[in-house]
Design an enzyme around this catalytic site. Structure first.
Site, PDB file in Angstrom:
ATOM      1  N   CYS A   2     -39.613  35.297  21.915  1.00  0.00           N
ATOM      2  CA  CYS A   2     -39.928  34.347  22.966  1.00  0.00           C
ATOM      3  C   CYS A   2     -38.826  33.289  22.963  1.00  0.00           C
ATOM      4  O   CYS A   2     -38.523  32.749  21.908  1.00  0.00           O
ATOM      5  CB  CYS A   2     -41.287  33.715  22.703  1.00  0.00           C
ATOM      6  SG  CYS A   2     -41.707  32.254  23.669  1.00  0.00           S
ATOM      7  N   GLU A 103     -40.971  34.400  30.163  1.00  0.00           N
ATOM      8  CA  GLU A 103     -40.156  35.612  30.018  1.00  0.00           C
ATOM      9  C   GLU A 103     -39.357  35.801  31.299  1.00  0.00           C
ATOM     10  O   GLU A 103     -39.672  35.218  32.338  1.00  0.00           O
ATOM     11  CB  GLU A 103     -41.031  36.842  29.754  1.00  0.00           C
ATOM     12  CG  GLU A 103     -41.797  36.819  28.450  1.00  0.00           C
ATOM     13  CD  GLU A 103     -40.918  36.880  27.208  1.00  0.00           C
ATOM     14  OE1 GLU A 103     -39.683  36.989  27.355  1.00  0.00           O
ATOM     15  OE2 GLU A 103     -41.462  36.803  26.114  1.00  0.00           O
TER      16      GLU A 103
END
Length: 232
Positions: A2, A103
């Site tokens: 992430c 994302e």
């Protein structure tokens, strides 16, 4: 995954959502909609049974690895029992509270950011490994030696459409168990694997490409764009 997350609430509200009545607050970090690697963010951990909220550098590299390995911002759950991460798994388990993470999809130069969050909009409790040793206070020039990483797993299910990895997110009770120092490394790994919230707990939508710039902030970064094909 992430590489950014949304941590736009104050630490005290995250602690309340965590289900603890009180904590020791050693955090001065301001809420942000665009937390980036290399910044200091509030993390939760236990010290002598008391919940502490401390600001840690997002990014970790062991002191002995300075000339050998890059700074990491994530650790794969499949590898957290290895020699590199095993020490932190034993004594450096932490939780990073957040409202969502980002994302990207698409080709380089045309990357589209997505905001991923719980469907019920409850806070996320993302599993982390951190070094809480003396380096954290005494050697700020070596900040990556006393930072944290987020634990990630295979995205599975529909979330693969956005990215093939995701942070390991637990509900509050299981996240509290992750912090328990009585939990062995093997039990901690099993907890992370078996109790992680699945794709069905999340939803995601497109957001402004302004998120791409680490210095940008504001509520508009987490505001959904119209669905593709709709009027902007």
């Amino acid at each position: 995954m992430c590489g950014r997350f949304d941590q736009n609430d104050i630490a005290r509200r995250y602690v309340a959502a965590f289900g603890w009545a009180d904590a020791v607050y050693d955090s001065a970090a301001r809420p942000t909609f665009n937390a980036a690697p290399g910044t200091y963010r509030p993390v939760l951990h236990l010290v002598d049974g008391k919940l502490h909220v401390d600001d840690l550098h997002w990014g970790y590299r062991a002191s002995w690895a300075a000339e050998k390995l890059p700074v990491c911002v994530n650790a794969r759950v499949e590898k957290i029992t290895n020699n590199y991460w095993g020490r932190l798994l034993k004594s450096g388990r932490a939780v990073v509270p957040a409202n969502g993470w980002y994302e990207w999809t698409g080709e380089k130069g045309h990357r589209q950011p997505w905001h991923i969050h719980r469907k019920d909009r409850e806070p996320l409790f993302m599993l982390a490994l951190a070094n809480f040793g003396p380096l954290r206070d005494n050697n700020p020039a070596h900040k990556a030696e006393s930072g944290f990483v987020l634990v990630t797993a295979d995205a599975a299910g529909g979330m693969v459409d956005v990215h093939d990895r995701r942070p390991v997110v637990l509900n509050a009770a299981d996240a509290a168990t992750w912090l328990d120092p009585e939990l062995s490394r093997e039990q901690a790994e099993m907890l992370a694997r078996q109790m992680a919230l699945g794709p069905e707990a999340f939803e995601w939508y497109r957001v402004s490409t302004e998120v791409n710039y680490a210095g940008r902030d504001g509520e508009h970064l987490a505001t959904p764009l119209p669905a593709e094909g709709e009027e902007e």
